[in-house]
Design an enzyme around this catalytic site. Structure first.
Site, PDB file in Angstrom:
ATOM      1  N   ASP A 199     -35.722   8.783 -36.598  1.00  0.00           N
ATOM      2  CA  ASP A 199     -36.496   9.692 -35.748  1.00  0.00           C
ATOM      3  C   ASP A 199     -37.900   9.147 -35.454  1.00  0.00           C
ATOM      4  O   ASP A 199     -38.597   8.697 -36.364  1.00  0.00           O
ATOM      5  CB  ASP A 199     -36.643  11.054 -36.436  1.00  0.00           C
ATOM      6  N   GLU A 201     -26.922   8.570 -34.180  1.00  0.00           N
ATOM      7  CA  GLU A 201     -26.474   8.111 -35.499  1.00  0.00           C
ATOM      8  C   GLU A 201     -27.458   7.109 -36.059  1.00  0.00           C
ATOM      9  O   GLU A 201     -27.105   6.335 -36.923  1.00  0.00           O
ATOM     10  CB  GLU A 201     -25.038   7.552 -35.443  1.00  0.00           C
ATOM     11  N   ASP A 214     -25.061  14.584 -33.194  1.00  0.00           N
ATOM     12  CA  ASP A 214     -25.929  14.068 -34.255  1.00  0.00           C
ATOM     13  C   ASP A 214     -25.168  13.973 -35.584  1.00  0.00           C
ATOM     14  O   ASP A 214     -24.722  14.997 -36.126  1.00  0.00           O
ATOM     15  CB  ASP A 214     -27.137  15.018 -34.357  1.00  0.00           C
ATOM     16  N   GLY A 242     -28.769   4.397 -35.273  1.00  0.00           N
ATOM     17  CA  GLY A 242     -28.536   2.953 -35.239  1.00  0.00           C
ATOM     18  C   GLY A 242     -27.533   2.477 -36.283  1.00  0.00           C
ATOM     19  O   GLY A 242     -27.349   1.273 -36.470  1.00  0.00           O
TER      20      GLY A 242
HETATM   21  C1  GLA Z   1     -32.028  14.532 -36.357  1.00  0.00           C
HETATM   22  C2  GLA Z   1     -32.190  13.851 -35.004  1.00  0.00           C
HETATM   23  C3  GLA Z   1     -33.380  14.453 -34.289  1.00  0.00           C
HETATM   24  C4  GLA Z   1     -33.150  15.951 -34.106  1.00  0.00           C
HETATM   25  C5  GLA Z   1     -32.917  16.603 -35.465  1.00  0.00           C
HETATM   26  C6  GLA Z   1     -32.494  18.052 -35.328  1.00  0.00           C
HETATM   27  O1  GLA Z   1     -33.095  14.264 -37.195  1.00  0.00           O
HETATM   28  O2  GLA Z   1     -32.359  12.470 -35.160  1.00  0.00           O
HETATM   29  O3  GLA Z   1     -33.549  13.844 -33.032  1.00  0.00           O
HETATM   30  O4  GLA Z   1     -32.059  16.156 -33.262  1.00  0.00           O
HETATM   31  O5  GLA Z   1     -31.891  15.929 -36.183  1.00  0.00           O
HETATM   32  O6  GLA Z   1     -32.167  18.629 -36.537  1.00  0.00           O
END
Ligand code: GLA
Length: 510
Positions: A334, A311, A274, A313
């Site tokens: 998200d 990432e 991530d 997109g």
């Molecule tokens: C980001 C990701 C989520 C999750 C959180 C965890 O926001 O996009 O899917 O993994 O981090 O902190």
């Protein structure tokens, strides 16, 4: 706090010298704390206390000029400009990363700042001392670009469960074991949900040699992997190419090879990687090289580990994801458990459709089915659209307590077969409007069709066979939610679709 004026404590010629002195002293006593209460200075702003015992903090370096505030907010690896205003003892501060909403509001009392972060989380900031030092993050140049070979995994979109959507920081070994048991007993495993993925907040601290350890919530990661493997399941884990994950835990920055080895030694089968704080260090133009570094590190372990790029997109990931041996990559921000969020994520997938295929998938984020804020009709649409899009199917709900409807949605084998079709094509919309039609070609020459009703009333959907690009006339059609064969008549099929519902068919040619 009201400002006092000089007149409040003035004196008249009638007063005696002693009284004069006493009044002046009293004036000083009232006015001097006001000078002390100016916000100018360096403040220690506490952040969250992590499950690994670390206390996150920032240094707020402020200058007050009348009612105006300027300064800097320094956090680990990131410095942002701040501006703000003071009114009485109340203040508001805006940071350059979000100039539209104050990131803290509060008041200055007793030499401390008392307030809330974004109107929610309370904090008390004290004057910073020389000992309050943020770690310095040295820049590590990413490697020169090269193609990392395909790891041979995820020939169909990965299926499983991920802890984040529902449990976020409330994930621990016991929960993961209970979820694993539920995956087996509910029939989810046999329906294809194999990966049990621990998302953020498992991370502990690094030992003296820099090896990452799990925190107290996961006392035995290897034992947990064994528990899953013994049940025919696989273990997924989470990290970041930055120094910190999105929840503030240690990331793999500068430890990529070491962490990949640790994950392999634990028996990890899947890594979600991530971007998070890597964005404070690298530009989007460096995304590929940064992800390549972990892709190579995972391959050098010799263990098959699915590589999931997260990432949001950025950086047209669909164009280079396969070159870093990525098996799936996020195409969106998200997801939330709402119709608008779910549909919004799906629609953002459309331009990436040509890039999906066996081994590498566009990922509109994990499923929210069963989390309670959409209707079952909407969750059926969620499942239909993810399957039509050949999206990874990672359930994000509490598998220990599923309603019969949730089970029927997640374990609809005919819909899962569309998602898992070996041709690996992602559906595209062939007709837009309130009734939107999506078509996905399948390996056996048939097609999957979904008609989504975006309107607020039941509507009649008509599917003309001519829109399906079949090789001949319709031979067989089946409604995948009703589990019933249906008939095309005069070259088309019509049925009522409830508001926010989806009519989903599999249609084959003669
Ligand atoms: C980001 C990701 C989520 C999750 C959180 C965890 O926001 O996009 O899917 O993994 O981090 O902190």
């Amino acid at each position: 706090m009201r400002m006092r004026t000089k007149q409040d404590c003035g004196y008249t010629a009638a007063h005696k010298t002693l009284r004069q002195l006493l009044v002046l002293l009293a004036c000083f006593a009232v006015v001097s704390p006001l000078f002390a209460q100016n916000l100018t200075g360096r403040w220690y702003l506490p952040g969250r206390t992590l499950d690994n015992g670390e206390q996150l903090f920032s240094i707020l370096d402020l200058k007050q000029d009348g009612s105006n505030l300027t300064g800097k907010l320094e956090s680990e690896g990131r410095t942002s400009d701040v501006t703000g205003t003071v009114s009485g003892d109340q203040f508001k501060l805006f940071a350059s990363f979000n100039p539209n909403q104050p990131f803290i509001t509060g008041e200055l009392t007793d030499g401390q700042l008392h307030g809330t972060y974004r109107g929610r989380r309370p904090f008390t900031a004290r004057p910073a001392t020389a000992a309050d030092k943020l770690p310095t993050i040295a820049y590590i140049a990413p490697p020169p670009l090269k193609k990392v070979p395909y790891n041979g995994l995820a020939k169909t979109p990965p299926m499983g469960w991920n802890s984040w959507n529902l449990f976020a920081g409330r994930v621990n070994e016991q929960l993961v074991k209970e979820i694993a048991d539920a995956i087996v007993s509910s029939g989810m495993r046999d329906a294809g949900y194999i990966y049990v993925n621990i998302d953020d907040t498992w991370e502990g601290t690094r030992d003296a040699d820099g090896n990452i350890r799990a925190n107290k919530k996961f006392p035995d990661m290897k034992g947990l992997a064994d528990y899953l493997h013994a049940r025919g399941l696989k273990l997924g884990i989470y990290s970041s190419p930055g120094p910190r994950t999105c929840a503030g835990y240690p990331g793999s920055y500068g430890h990529e090879v070491q962490d990949a080895k640790t994950f392999a030694s634990w028996g990890v089968d899947y890594l979600k990687y991530d971007w998070c704080s890597a964005g404070n260090i690298y530009k989007d133009s460096q995304l590929q090289a940064v992800y390549q570094k972990m892709g190579e590190a995972l391959q050098s372990t010799g263990r098959p580990i699915v590589f999931s790029l997260c990432e949001y997109g950025r950086g047209e990931v669909q164009k280079w994801g396969p070159d870093v041996s990525g098996n799936l990559w996020r195409t969106t921000g998200d997801i939330r458990d709402s119709w608008d969020s779910m549909i919004g994520n799906l629609e953002k997938q459309v331009p990436t459709a040509p890039y999906a295929g066996p081994g590498h998938w566009n990922d509109p984020d994990m499923l929210e089915i069963g989390n309670g804020h959409m209707t079952d009709t909407e969750y059926r649409t969620h499942m239909s659209l993810w399957a039509l899009s050949a999206a990874p199917l990672l359930a994000g709900n509490d598998l220990r307590n599923m309603s019969d409807d949730t089970k029927a949605i997640l374990m609809n084998k005919e819909v899962i077969a569309v998602d898992q079709d070996p041709l690996g094509k992602q559906a595209t919309p062939v007709r837009e409007g309130n009734l939107e039609t999506w078509v996905k070609p399948l390996a056996d020459g048939s097609v999957a069709v979904g008609v989504v009703n975006f309107g607020s009333d039941t509507a009649t959907a008509t599917i003309p066979a001519s829109e399906l690009h079949l090789s001949g006339d319709v031979a067989h059609a089946r409604n995948l939610w009703a589990h019933k064969d249906v008939q095309f008549q005069n070259g088309e099929y019509s049925a009522d679709v409830p508001a926010h519902g989806t009519l989903m068919l599999r249609v084959s040619a003669k």
